[in-house]
Design a protein around this motif. Structure first.
Motif, PDB file in Angstrom:
ATOM      1  N   GLY A   1      40.571   6.989  -2.348  1.00 50.06           N
ATOM      2  CA  GLY A   1      39.661   6.135  -1.580  1.00 50.06           C
ATOM      3  C   GLY A   1      38.220   6.607  -1.661  1.00 50.06           C
ATOM      4  O   GLY A   1      37.949   7.726  -2.084  1.00 50.06           O
ATOM      5  N   PRO A   2      37.295   5.761  -1.231  1.00 49.44           N
ATOM      6  CA  PRO A   2      35.868   6.046  -1.412  1.00 49.44           C
ATOM      7  C   PRO A   2      35.365   7.283  -0.666  1.00 49.44           C
ATOM      8  O   PRO A   2      34.509   7.993  -1.182  1.00 49.44           O
ATOM      9  CB  PRO A   2      35.171   4.798  -0.900  1.00 49.44           C
ATOM     10  CG  PRO A   2      36.193   3.921  -0.329  1.00 49.44           C
ATOM     11  CD  PRO A   2      37.532   4.418  -0.695  1.00 49.44           C
ATOM     12  N   VAL A   3      35.894   7.557   0.517  1.00 46.32           N
ATOM     13  CA  VAL A   3      35.398   8.725   1.252  1.00 46.32           C
ATOM     14  C   VAL A   3      35.696   9.997   0.460  1.00 46.32           C
ATOM     15  O   VAL A   3      34.926  10.952   0.464  1.00 46.32           O
ATOM     16  CB  VAL A   3      36.054   8.823   2.644  1.00 46.32           C
ATOM     17  CG1 VAL A   3      35.595  10.082   3.360  1.00 46.32           C
ATOM     18  CG2 VAL A   3      35.745   7.591   3.474  1.00 46.32           C
ATOM     19  N   LEU A   4      36.816   9.983  -0.258  1.00 46.50           N
ATOM     20  CA  LEU A   4      37.261  11.173  -0.967  1.00 46.50           C
ATOM     21  C   LEU A   4      36.889  11.132  -2.453  1.00 46.50           C
ATOM     22  O   LEU A   4      37.574  11.692  -3.297  1.00 46.50           O
ATOM     23  CB  LEU A   4      38.765  11.359  -0.749  1.00 46.50           C
ATOM     24  CG  LEU A   4      39.127  11.517   0.739  1.00 46.50           C
ATOM     25  CD1 LEU A   4      40.629  11.527   0.951  1.00 46.50           C
ATOM     26  CD2 LEU A   4      38.520  12.793   1.310  1.00 46.50           C
ATOM     27  N   GLY A   5      35.785  10.434  -2.742  1.00 48.48           N
ATOM     28  CA  GLY A   5      35.151  10.611  -4.040  1.00 48.48           C
ATOM     29  C   GLY A   5      35.660   9.800  -5.208  1.00 48.48           C
ATOM     30  O   GLY A   5      35.521  10.232  -6.343  1.00 48.48           O
ATOM     31  N   ASP A   6      36.211   8.599  -4.975  1.00 48.39           N
ATOM     32  CA  ASP A   6      36.594   7.748  -6.115  1.00 48.39           C
ATOM     33  C   ASP A   6      35.363   7.035  -6.677  1.00 48.39           C
ATOM     34  O   ASP A   6      35.229   5.808  -6.581  1.00 48.39           O
ATOM     35  CB  ASP A   6      37.631   6.704  -5.674  1.00 48.39           C
ATOM     36  CG  ASP A   6      39.010   7.316  -5.540  1.00 48.39           C
ATOM     37  OD1 ASP A   6      39.191   8.490  -5.913  1.00 48.39           O
ATOM     38  OD2 ASP A   6      39.921   6.611  -5.069  1.00 48.39           O
TER      39      ASP A   6
ATOM     40  N   GLY B   1      34.436   6.376  -9.632  1.00 49.43           N
ATOM     41  CA  GLY B   1      34.600   5.493 -10.784  1.00 49.43           C
ATOM     42  C   GLY B   1      35.148   4.128 -10.408  1.00 49.43           C
ATOM     43  O   GLY B   1      35.216   3.223 -11.242  1.00 49.43           O
ATOM     44  N   SER B   2      35.548   3.942  -9.157  1.00 52.68           N
ATOM     45  CA  SER B   2      36.126   2.675  -8.703  1.00 52.68           C
ATOM     46  C   SER B   2      35.066   1.576  -8.640  1.00 52.68           C
ATOM     47  O   SER B   2      33.865   1.855  -8.685  1.00 52.68           O
ATOM     48  CB  SER B   2      36.703   2.872  -7.301  1.00 52.68           C
ATOM     49  OG  SER B   2      35.656   3.163  -6.391  1.00 52.68           O
ATOM     50  N   GLY B   3      35.521   0.327  -8.509  1.00 48.19           N
ATOM     51  CA  GLY B   3      34.584  -0.776  -8.336  1.00 48.19           C
ATOM     52  C   GLY B   3      33.706  -0.552  -7.113  1.00 48.19           C
ATOM     53  O   GLY B   3      32.490  -0.757  -7.153  1.00 48.19           O
ATOM     54  N   TYR B   4      34.322  -0.088  -6.030  1.00 47.94           N
ATOM     55  CA  TYR B   4      33.551   0.241  -4.833  1.00 47.94           C
ATOM     56  C   TYR B   4      32.518   1.326  -5.138  1.00 47.94           C
ATOM     57  O   TYR B   4      31.362   1.235  -4.737  1.00 47.94           O
ATOM     58  CB  TYR B   4      34.485   0.704  -3.712  1.00 47.94           C
ATOM     59  CG  TYR B   4      33.747   1.226  -2.516  1.00 47.94           C
ATOM     60  CD1 TYR B   4      33.396   0.387  -1.471  1.00 47.94           C
ATOM     61  CD2 TYR B   4      33.372   2.568  -2.441  1.00 47.94           C
ATOM     62  CE1 TYR B   4      32.694   0.861  -0.381  1.00 47.94           C
ATOM     63  CE2 TYR B   4      32.667   3.049  -1.358  1.00 47.94           C
ATOM     64  CZ  TYR B   4      32.328   2.204  -0.329  1.00 47.94           C
ATOM     65  OH  TYR B   4      31.624   2.681   0.734  1.00 47.94           O
ATOM     66  N   GLY B   5      32.970   2.367  -5.837  1.00 49.17           N
ATOM     67  CA  GLY B   5      32.085   3.491  -6.148  1.00 49.17           C
ATOM     68  C   GLY B   5      30.891   3.064  -6.979  1.00 49.17           C
ATOM     69  O   GLY B   5      29.743   3.436  -6.696  1.00 49.17           O
ATOM     70  N   ILE B   6      31.145   2.260  -8.014  1.00 50.45           N
ATOM     71  CA  ILE B   6      30.068   1.773  -8.883  1.00 50.45           C
ATOM     72  C   ILE B   6      29.065   0.951  -8.061  1.00 50.45           C
ATOM     73  O   ILE B   6      27.851   1.143  -8.151  1.00 50.45           O
ATOM     74  CB  ILE B   6      30.665   0.917 -10.032  1.00 50.45           C
ATOM     75  CG1 ILE B   6      31.448   1.813 -10.998  1.00 50.45           C
ATOM     76  CG2 ILE B   6      29.570   0.135 -10.753  1.00 50.45           C
ATOM     77  CD1 ILE B   6      32.309   1.045 -12.009  1.00 50.45           C
TER      78      ILE B   6
ATOM     79  N   TRP C   1      35.934  -2.867   1.589  1.00 47.89           N
ATOM     80  CA  TRP C   1      35.506  -2.226   0.346  1.00 47.89           C
ATOM     81  C   TRP C   1      35.442  -3.236  -0.789  1.00 47.89           C
ATOM     82  O   TRP C   1      34.620  -3.112  -1.692  1.00 47.89           O
ATOM     83  CB  TRP C   1      36.465  -1.081   0.001  1.00 47.89           C
ATOM     84  CG  TRP C   1      36.507  -0.022   1.047  1.00 47.89           C
ATOM     85  CD1 TRP C   1      35.507   0.279   1.936  1.00 47.89           C
ATOM     86  CD2 TRP C   1      37.573   0.882   1.334  1.00 47.89           C
ATOM     87  NE1 TRP C   1      35.905   1.311   2.753  1.00 47.89           N
ATOM     88  CE2 TRP C   1      37.162   1.697   2.403  1.00 47.89           C
ATOM     89  CE3 TRP C   1      38.839   1.082   0.766  1.00 47.89           C
ATOM     90  CZ2 TRP C   1      37.977   2.709   2.925  1.00 47.89           C
ATOM     91  CZ3 TRP C   1      39.645   2.089   1.284  1.00 47.89           C
ATOM     92  CH2 TRP C   1      39.220   2.894   2.359  1.00 47.89           C
ATOM     93  N   ALA C   2      36.307  -4.238  -0.754  1.00 46.99           N
ATOM     94  CA  ALA C   2      36.341  -5.234  -1.829  1.00 46.99           C
ATOM     95  C   ALA C   2      35.030  -6.032  -1.864  1.00 46.99           C
ATOM     96  O   ALA C   2      34.565  -6.430  -2.934  1.00 46.99           O
ATOM     97  CB  ALA C   2      37.520  -6.179  -1.634  1.00 46.99           C
ATOM     98  N   ARG C   3      34.424  -6.235  -0.686  1.00 47.06           N
ATOM     99  CA  ARG C   3      33.168  -6.976  -0.605  1.00 47.06           C
ATOM    100  C   ARG C   3      32.048  -6.218  -1.334  1.00 47.06           C
ATOM    101  O   ARG C   3      31.213  -6.818  -2.013  1.00 47.06           O
ATOM    102  CB  ARG C   3      32.829  -7.144   0.881  1.00 47.06           C
ATOM    103  CG  ARG C   3      31.575  -7.921   1.175  1.00 47.06           C
ATOM    104  CD  ARG C   3      31.551  -8.239   2.670  1.00 47.06           C
ATOM    105  NE  ARG C   3      30.228  -8.590   3.133  1.00 47.06           N
ATOM    106  CZ  ARG C   3      29.366  -7.722   3.654  1.00 47.06           C
ATOM    107  NH1 ARG C   3      29.665  -6.446   3.762  1.00 47.06           N
ATOM    108  NH2 ARG C   3      28.182  -8.138   4.065  1.00 47.06           N
ATOM    109  N   ILE C   4      32.024  -4.899  -1.171  1.00 45.03           N
ATOM    110  CA  ILE C   4      31.038  -4.067  -1.885  1.00 45.03           C
ATOM    111  C   ILE C   4      31.349  -4.097  -3.390  1.00 45.03           C
ATOM    112  O   ILE C   4      30.455  -4.308  -4.224  1.00 45.03           O
ATOM    113  CB  ILE C   4      31.096  -2.600  -1.387  1.00 45.03           C
ATOM    114  CG1 ILE C   4      30.966  -2.512   0.143  1.00 45.03           C
ATOM    115  CG2 ILE C   4      30.062  -1.740  -2.120  1.00 45.03           C
ATOM    116  CD1 ILE C   4      29.601  -2.431   0.687  1.00 45.03           C
TER     117      ILE C   4
END
Lengths: 336, 336
Positions: A161-166, A168-173, A220-223
C-alpha cells in the motif's frame, strides 16, 4: 459438471482499493489448454474486495452473493462443487488467510476444498494457465510482485500500500506528480507541464486547490486515475514527468528482481527461463512511453531468461485453475 | 477589559490531522511584551480542527463552544470583544478563508473584526510576539513553512499533507521508516535495526503484520508517533534511520529556503537578519539527534542572518496578538 470455482478482484487487482469481485465456474474436464477458447461455465460480478479498506461484513456478503450467482448461472449448486480458490487483495499474512477461510467455511459444505490467496496468485495463474511457477507483476492503483517456485516456495515484494512505499503503483506515480506540482508552485522544485496538464484535467485553476481536491475523497483509485496525464506529459517531453516514470520503473523492476532473487527463479547462473506475468492498467497503457516495456528491458539486462506474458484470460479463471489443480493434487495424494 | 480573542490548534499544530482547538482572551492594554509574563485573561479547549479531515459541522460546533467558554471564563461577552483571529490548520486557499469567515460571522456580532489564517500564522506570531515578519517552520504530524515580509507579503512551502509530499513531517519520517522495514523484509533494501525497534514498540512479531497495522486506522498522527523510534535508532548508529532523518532535514530546510527566497527575507546580499520560529514536537525532541539544530545548520550556511526562535507562549496567544495588532491598525486607518 462444474467442479472448480475461482474468484478474484477485477482485471486490474490491487491491494490499494476495493474493486469488483469476479467469480467464474469451470468444468472438471479441462481438455483445452488454449487460453483463447477456455471453457468458462458461468461468470458473476459483485462490488468490493479489500478487507483492509472496506468492512469485513460487506466483503462476506458480496462474496456469498457472487459465488451463489455463479453456481446458479452454471445450473449447479454446492453439491457439484469440488474446490474454491478465493484470490483476494488485502490477504497479506497467514492470519488474513485463516480469517477469510473462516468466511468461506460458513458458505460451503465441508466436502468443498477451500483455498485463499493474495490476488497476485490468481493473476500469475491467469498468465501460466494455472501453473504456479514464475513471477507476476501487477500495477494498477496498487502494485505487487509475487512469485512461486515449482516446488511451492513463494515470495512477494511491494503490495504493502501507499503508506508503506509502493511508489511504482498508479497511486504512487500520481502522488509523485501531484507533489511535483506543489513543489514547483511553492519554489522547492523545477517548473513542469504537469501543472497545466493536471489542473486542466481536474478543472482547477491553481495548484493550491489541489490540497482540497486531494483530501476531499480518500480513494487511492481517484489519485491513480491521474497516471495517463503523467504518461502523456512525459511523452510530450516533460522532464519531471519523465523522471517520475523512470523512478517508478526502477521501483517495479526492483520488486520483480527481489522476488526472482529470493526464489532463485533465474537459476544459479542467472540465465534460467522463467515467466513474468504482467497485469494491470498501468502496464497495459499501450502508449509510446511504455512502462511495462521499460520494466522488462531493465529486468532482462540482469535476468536474460525472463519470459514476459500478457494473460489472455482473466484472473478469476486463474483462481479457478489454481483451485482445480490443488484439488487434483489432493485427490492423488489421498489415493496413495 | 477583554478586547482580543485568538484561537489556534494545539501546541504542535499540523495540517495533517485534527487536534485540539485552544482559545485565549487577551486584554486590550498589553503593557508587557515579555512573553514569560504574558497576561492571558482566559483559556478554553475543544477537540478537532482540520476541516479537510473532520466534518465542517463538527468544526463549527467546536469553535462556537470554545470561544463562548473563553469569553465566559474571562467574565465577558461578545459586546466587549473587538477582534478575533482564528488560525486554523486546513486553511490553504482564499476560498477556505472565506468559508471559515462565514462560520465566525454566524457566531459574532458585526462590530467584531474577524481574521482567518492558516495555523502557521499564529505559530509565527507566538515566536515574534505578534509581529508578522520572518518565517515559521512547524513540524509535528504534518509540516509547513510560512513567512511574512514587514510589508505584508506572505508565502508558504509544504503543508500540503502526506499525499502531496510532506516528507519532512512526523508522518513522512515515520512512513519512510515503515517503508524501510518492508523493503528490508522483502529484499528491496538494506537490513536495518528499525525492524526490531518498530516491531517491539508496536508489539508485532513480523514485518508483514505492519500492513494490517498501518491500514487498521487511517490516522496520520498514529503513524507519526513512531518518530521517536526513528530518532533513537539513528542515535544508536542505524544507517537507514540516519538517512531518513537527514532526508527529512533536507526537505524541511528546502521548505524554509523556498519561503525565504520568495519573500527576500534575507535581503539582496542574502545576509539580512530574519526570525525563524521553530514549532512542533519533531523539532522539540531535545535528543542528541536534534532535527531542529540540523535544519538551522543547513539554513545558516545559505542565510547567515537567520535568527532561530523557540516560542515561549502558545500559538493561541500568537493568534490573539495578530487579532489585536490588526484591530489597532484598522482603527488607526479609519481615524485618518
Amino acid at each position: 459438471m462444474m467442479k472448480g470455482c475461482g474468484s478474484n478482484g477485477e482485471a486490474t487487482p490491487s491491494t490499494a482499493d476495493g474493486g469488483v469481485i469476479v467469480c467464474v465456474c469451470i468444468p472438471a474436464s479441462i481438455t483445452s489448454s488454449s487460453s483463447a477458447q477456455f471453457p468458462v461455465l458461468s461468470r458473476a460480478l459483485a462490488g468490493c474486495t479489500n478487507h483492509n479498506s472496506v468492512g469485513e461484513a460487506a466483503v462476506k456478503v458480496a462474496l456469498e452473493k457472487v459465488m451463489t450467482q455463479a453456481l446458479s448461472k452454471a445450473g449447479s449448486n454446492c453439491s457439484d462443487l469440488r474446490a474454491v480458490c478465493l484470490s483476494l487483495s488485502g490477504v497479506n499474512h497467514p492470519s488474513d488467510q485463516q480469517r477469510v477461510l473462516g468466511w468461506l467455511r460458513d458458505i460451503f459444505p465441508s466436502h468443498v476444498k477451500l483455498f485463499v490467496e493474495n490476488d497476485a496468485v490468481a493473476a500469475l495463474a491467469s498468465g501460466t494457465m494455472g501453473k504456479l511457477h514464475g513471477c507476476v507483476l501487477i500495477v494498477g492503483t496498487g502494485c505487487i510482485a509475487y512469485g512461486f517456485t515449482e516446488d511451492g516456495r513463494e515470495a512477494r515484494a511491494s503490495g504493502a500500500g501507499p503508506v508503506l512505499g509502493d511508489w511504482g503503483s498508479g497511486y504512487g506515480i500520481a502522488a509523485q506528480a501531484l507533489t511535483a506540482v506543489i513543489k514547483a508552485y511553492d519554489g522547492r522544485g523545477p517548473q513542469t507541464n504537469l501543472t497545466t496538464n493536471i489542473l486542466k484535467m481536474l478543472e482547477l485553476s491553481s495548484p493550491d486547490e489541489l490540497i482540497g481536491w486531494t483530501y476531499a475523497d480518500p480513494s487511492w483509485a481517484r489519485i491513480a486515475a491521474l497516471v495517463p496525464v503523467v504518461v502523456s506529459s512525459a511523452e510530450a517531453g516533460d522532464e519531471v514527468a519523465n523522471r517520475i516514470l523512470h523512478d517508478a520503473v526502477q521501483e517495479l523492476a526492483d520488486s520483480v528482481k527481489a522476488v526472482v532473487q529470493r526464489l532463485g527463479l533465474c537459476g544459479k547462473d542467472g540465465k534460467n527461463h522463467f515467466p513474468l506475468v504482467m497485469v494491470g492498467g498501468v502496464l497495459n497503457a499501450n502508449k509510446s512511453w511504455d512502462i511495462g516495456k521499460e520494466i522488462i528491458n531493465r529486468i532482462s539486462k540482469v535476468y536474460p531468461g525472463v519470459r514476459p506474458i500478457r494473460p489472455e484470460v482473466e484472473p478469476a479463471v486463474g483462481a479457478a485453475l489454481v483451485a482445480w489443480n490443488r484439488y487434483v493434487k489432493y485427490v492423488k495424494e489421498s489415493e496413495r
